[in-house]
Design a protein around this motif. Structure first.
Motif, PDB file in Angstrom:
ATOM      1  N   GLU A   1       0.834  -1.206   0.000  1.00  0.00           N
ATOM      2  CA  GLU A   1       0.000   0.000   0.000  1.00  0.00           C
ATOM      3  C   GLU A   1       0.868   1.255   0.000  1.00  0.00           C
ATOM      4  N   LEU A   2       1.900   1.253   0.849  1.00  0.00           N
ATOM      5  CA  LEU A   2       2.787   2.412   0.898  1.00  0.00           C
ATOM      6  C   LEU A   2       3.536   2.592  -0.417  1.00  0.00           C
ATOM      7  N   TRP A   3       3.933   1.479  -1.055  1.00  0.00           N
ATOM      8  CA  TRP A   3       4.615   1.603  -2.346  1.00  0.00           C
ATOM      9  C   TRP A   3       3.671   2.125  -3.417  1.00  0.00           C
ATOM     10  N   ILE A   4       2.414   1.710  -3.388  1.00  0.00           N
ATOM     11  CA  ILE A   4       1.436   2.237  -4.340  1.00  0.00           C
ATOM     12  C   ILE A   4       1.307   3.751  -4.161  1.00  0.00           C
ATOM     13  N   MET A   5       1.310   4.191  -2.904  1.00  0.00           N
ATOM     14  CA  MET A   5       1.142   5.607  -2.634  1.00  0.00           C
ATOM     15  C   MET A   5       2.389   6.407  -2.983  1.00  0.00           C
TER      16      MET A   5
ATOM     17  N   ALA B   1       3.012  15.557 -20.890  1.00  0.00           N
ATOM     18  CA  ALA B   1       1.554  15.470 -20.810  1.00  0.00           C
ATOM     19  C   ALA B   1       1.035  14.260 -21.575  1.00  0.00           C
ATOM     20  N   ALA B   2       1.575  14.026 -22.771  1.00  0.00           N
ATOM     21  CA  ALA B   2       1.152  12.860 -23.561  1.00  0.00           C
ATOM     22  C   ALA B   2       1.485  11.559 -22.833  1.00  0.00           C
ATOM     23  N   ALA B   3       2.691  11.486 -22.256  1.00  0.00           N
ATOM     24  CA  ALA B   3       3.096  10.277 -21.532  1.00  0.00           C
ATOM     25  C   ALA B   3       2.243  10.070 -20.282  1.00  0.00           C
ATOM     26  N   PHE B   4       1.945  11.146 -19.569  1.00  0.00           N
ATOM     27  CA  PHE B   4       1.156  11.035 -18.341  1.00  0.00           C
ATOM     28  C   PHE B   4      -0.241  10.510 -18.652  1.00  0.00           C
ATOM     29  N   GLY B   5      -0.839  11.008 -19.723  1.00  0.00           N
ATOM     30  CA  GLY B   5      -2.162  10.530 -20.096  1.00  0.00           C
ATOM     31  C   GLY B   5      -2.154   9.062 -20.482  1.00  0.00           C
ATOM     32  N   ALA B   6      -1.126   8.652 -21.240  1.00  0.00           N
ATOM     33  CA  ALA B   6      -1.057   7.252 -21.684  1.00  0.00           C
ATOM     34  C   ALA B   6      -0.837   6.301 -20.508  1.00  0.00           C
ATOM     35  N   VAL B   7       0.085   6.649 -19.609  1.00  0.00           N
ATOM     36  CA  VAL B   7       0.384   5.765 -18.477  1.00  0.00           C
ATOM     37  C   VAL B   7      -0.778   5.736 -17.483  1.00  0.00           C
ATOM     38  N   SER B   8      -1.528   6.829 -17.403  1.00  0.00           N
ATOM     39  CA  SER B   8      -2.712   6.846 -16.523  1.00  0.00           C
ATOM     40  C   SER B   8      -3.724   5.789 -16.956  1.00  0.00           C
ATOM     41  N   MET B   9      -3.836   5.581 -18.255  1.00  0.00           N
ATOM     42  CA  MET B   9      -4.748   4.541 -18.746  1.00  0.00           C
ATOM     43  C   MET B   9      -4.251   3.151 -18.351  1.00  0.00           C
ATOM     44  N   VAL B  10      -2.927   2.960 -18.361  1.00  0.00           N
ATOM     45  CA  VAL B  10      -2.371   1.680 -17.916  1.00  0.00           C
ATOM     46  C   VAL B  10      -2.685   1.459 -16.439  1.00  0.00           C
ATOM     47  N   ALA B  11      -2.501   2.502 -15.619  1.00  0.00           N
ATOM     48  CA  ALA B  11      -2.783   2.391 -14.185  1.00  0.00           C
ATOM     49  C   ALA B  11      -4.261   2.104 -13.936  1.00  0.00           C
TER      50      ALA B  11
ATOM     51  N   ALA C   1      -4.902  -1.613 -14.326  1.00  0.00           N
ATOM     52  CA  ALA C   1      -3.962  -2.543 -13.695  1.00  0.00           C
ATOM     53  C   ALA C   1      -4.725  -3.665 -13.000  1.00  0.00           C
ATOM     54  N   ASN C   2      -4.277  -4.889 -13.201  1.00  0.00           N
ATOM     55  CA  ASN C   2      -4.974  -6.044 -12.614  1.00  0.00           C
ATOM     56  C   ASN C   2      -4.131  -6.766 -11.568  1.00  0.00           C
ATOM     57  N   SER C   3      -3.029  -6.135 -11.143  1.00  0.00           N
ATOM     58  CA  SER C   3      -2.213  -6.707 -10.082  1.00  0.00           C
ATOM     59  C   SER C   3      -1.516  -5.580  -9.332  1.00  0.00           C
TER      60      SER C   3
ATOM     61  N   MET D   1       1.705  -4.487 -11.181  1.00  0.00           N
ATOM     62  CA  MET D   1       1.424  -3.669 -12.363  1.00  0.00           C
ATOM     63  C   MET D   1       1.067  -2.247 -11.963  1.00  0.00           C
ATOM     64  N   LEU D   2       0.302  -2.097 -10.889  1.00  0.00           N
ATOM     65  CA  LEU D   2      -0.088  -0.763 -10.439  1.00  0.00           C
ATOM     66  C   LEU D   2       1.119  -0.001  -9.897  1.00  0.00           C
ATOM     67  N   ILE D   3       1.978  -0.662  -9.131  1.00  0.00           N
ATOM     68  CA  ILE D   3       3.173   0.010  -8.612  1.00  0.00           C
ATOM     69  C   ILE D   3       4.069   0.454  -9.767  1.00  0.00           C
ATOM     70  N   ALA D   4       4.226  -0.413 -10.788  1.00  0.00           N
ATOM     71  CA  ALA D   4       5.044  -0.056 -11.950  1.00  0.00           C
ATOM     72  C   ALA D   4       4.444   1.136 -12.693  1.00  0.00           C
ATOM     73  N   ALA D   5       3.116   1.155 -12.822  1.00  0.00           N
ATOM     74  CA  ALA D   5       2.459   2.285 -13.494  1.00  0.00           C
ATOM     75  C   ALA D   5       2.629   3.568 -12.692  1.00  0.00           C
ATOM     76  N   ARG D   6       2.522   3.465 -11.355  1.00  0.00           N
ATOM     77  CA  ARG D   6       2.727   4.645 -10.512  1.00  0.00           C
ATOM     78  C   ARG D   6       4.161   5.162 -10.666  1.00  0.00           C
ATOM     79  N   ALA D   7       5.126   4.263 -10.761  1.00  0.00           N
ATOM     80  CA  ALA D   7       6.512   4.692 -10.958  1.00  0.00           C
ATOM     81  C   ALA D   7       6.674   5.403 -12.305  1.00  0.00           C
ATOM     82  N   ALA D   8       6.061   4.851 -13.356  1.00  0.00           N
ATOM     83  CA  ALA D   8       6.128   5.485 -14.675  1.00  0.00           C
ATOM     84  C   ALA D   8       5.435   6.845 -14.663  1.00  0.00           C
TER      85      ALA D   8
END
Length: 521
Positions: free
Chosen positions: A52-56, A87-97, A100-102, A105-112
């Motif tokens: 949870e802390l890593w997600i945050m 801005a383009a990258a943030f929008g694209a990665v937000s869709m990945v987040a 996220a089904n694990s 995956m969510l932690i990796a998307a938050r890092a990106a």
């Protein structure tokens, strides 16, 4: 001594400011929406308290690590260009987040998202310093910029709460997509491009050293807050310290450094950065713990919790826009110290709440905390950017945002871990014998785990878990109160040489601009 006449900003610049405020609103939305989404996210993905802390804070750690790099990169390739790429990258990665089904995956998307966010923040602030040359207009513009973050935080709980009431937790991330599209369309029309002259070669070794300085130290803070001092913590700290020494030495020997370390010889620059760093630690922890208290202890729905979070965000809004105006007549050090004293009172109130207090005292205390946040965000940022020459605005902006993001992330890690440690200490021996091992592990780990397993726990045990979690909040907020009170006193001392904003004569270090490193032969 006469003061040179500077060009006043016109309608196009103020319209451009509205466009630059959009990424800031987006980042404010991202913070509060995720805090509200955490309980439903935890129920779906079942992360541990550490996960949870890593997600945050994966977002905050990565954005802190890359801000210096991206701020300097914007000076070289063009601040508007980097803003649009981000801005383009943030929008694209937000869709990945969002989908996220694990947990991984969510932690990796938050890092990106953190890396993408690192391109947005220094670019917006540096462009404001280019567009608003007049000191009073710049201070007001930065206040509006800081206020935009508060606006995003205010809208995040309400808009995000409504979305969470009708959609899944991932929908909160999709709010970034329309904001990114608007920015990509409007930026080329309203925002001028700026690229620093004689920017020189981009030093990749400096980039690596900057990451090796920040990330291991952040890891060490997380580790020591959770597991105490040990070999991994000491090793990470040593790596960070050695990398920091090498980074500083290399910057001093480069004609075009990634970060001009001579900026730190300016008292105003260094003092304002210190205030921003320490001040944001308490806020980061409070944001995490208060949103959980409202939803898991007070048992409010996401929409209700979002509405209760609105008044504190409004207090931040008023402080961020009002502090630069007050600082035209009252020295900034006094303004910052006074609002931090009110924040201390807010933390003290939060250290006294209990599970039967209701939401009102929580919101009052949190509102006072946000008063200090609004003032230091607006005035501290203005002092940092104003202390640097225009060609170093990207680097100075990156440092301002680095310490703020690092402060927020450290607050989540340290105060969040402290509250968790108190919870586990209070609840460890209270789990009834015969409880299924998986349920006992989840309940002993965090209140979120206990709440998600509530129907499998004995009657009344969840109330004990709420009391333990509230004790964790109390202890963390007491620590924040003491640190903020000390910071209020130090702010009045270290910023005492800074005169009122827009005075006829510069005061203290403001009279001596930093010589840009690009001129070094």
């Amino acid at each position: 001594m006469s003061t040179p006449t500077v060009r006043k900003a016109g309608p196009r610049e103020w319209a451009g400011l509205a466009v630059l405020a959009l990424p800031t609103v987006l980042l404010g939305l991202d913070v509060t929406v995720l805090y509200l989404a955490l309980p439903s996210l935890a129920e779906d993905l079942r992360p541990s308290s550490t996960e949870e802390l890593w997600i945050m804070d994966a977002y905050g750690f990565l954005i802190a690590g890359f801000l210096i790099t991206m701020g300097t990169l914007g000076d070289r390739v063009g601040r508007r260009k980097l803003l649009m790429i981000g801005a383009a990258a943030f929008g694209a990665v937000s869709m990945v987040a969002a989908y996220a089904n694990s947990v991984d995956m969510l932690i990796a998307a938050r890092a990106a998202l953190g890396i993408a966010g690192a391109t947005l923040m220094p670019s917006t602030l540096a462009l404001i310093s280019n567009m608003f040359a007049d000191q009073r207009q710049r201070s007001l513009a930065i206040g509006v910029w800081a206020t935009s973050f508060a606006l995003g935080m205010a809208l995040g709980p309400v808009v995000g709460g409504a979305m969470l009431a009708h959609f899944w937790w991932g929908s909160a991330f999709l709010l970034a997509v329309p904001v990114a599209i608007i920015l990509l369309v409007a930026a080329p029309v309203l925002i001028p491009e700026y690229r620093a002259p004689q920017s020189g070669r981009f030093d990749l070794l400096s980039v690596a050293l900057s990451l090796l300085t920040i990330l291991p130290v952040v890891y060490a803070v997380k580790r020591v807050a959770k597991d105490g001092l040990g070999t991994p913590t000491i090793a990470a700290t040593m790596i960070g310290l050695v990398a920091a020494v090498l980074f500083v030495r290399r910057q001093g020997n480069l004609a075009s450094p990634l970060l001009d370390v001579r900026l730190f010889t300016n008292r105003t620059f260094s003092a304002a950065l210190s205030v921003l760093l320490v001040g944001l630690v308490g806020v980061g922890g409070a944001m995490l713990l208060i949103t959980q208290q409202l939803q898991l202890v007070e048992e409010l729905s996401p929409v209700e919790a979002g509405l209760w979070m609105g008044p504190p965000a409004l207090m931040m809004f008023l402080a961020a826009i009002g502090a630069p105006l007050v600082a035209r007549r009252v020295p900034p050090g006094i303004v910052v110290a006074s609002t931090l004293a009110l924040s201390t009172l807010g933390y003290a109130l939060l250290s006294q709440v209990d599970p039967t207090s209701g939401s009102t005292p929580i919101v009052i205390g949190f509102g006072l905390v946000y008063l200090g946040l609004g003032a230091i965000a607006a005035l501290g940022t203005d002092l940092v950017v104003g202390a640097a020459p225009p060609q170093k605005a990207g680097s100075a902006s990156a440092m301002s945002e680095t310490v703020q993001e690092l402060g927020l992330a450290l607050g989540v890690a340290t105060l969040g871990s402290l509250a968790t440690a108190v919870y586990r200490d209070r609840i460890g021996d209270e789990i009834p014998a015969g409880t299924p091992p998986a349920v006992a592990k989840a309940a002993g780990d965090s209140l979120a785990g206990a709440s998600s397993s509530g129907n499998q726990l004995p009657d009344g045990w969840l109330d004990q878990a709420k009391e333990a979690a509230t004790s964790g909040l109390n202890v963390a907020m007491l620590v924040a109160a003491v640190s903020t009170l000390v910071l209020a006193f130090l702010s009045a001392v270290v910023l005492r040489h800074v005169g009122v904003i827009g005075g006829d004569e510069p005061t203290g270090d403001e009279a001596v601009p930093v010589v840009p490193a690009a001129s070094k032969t």
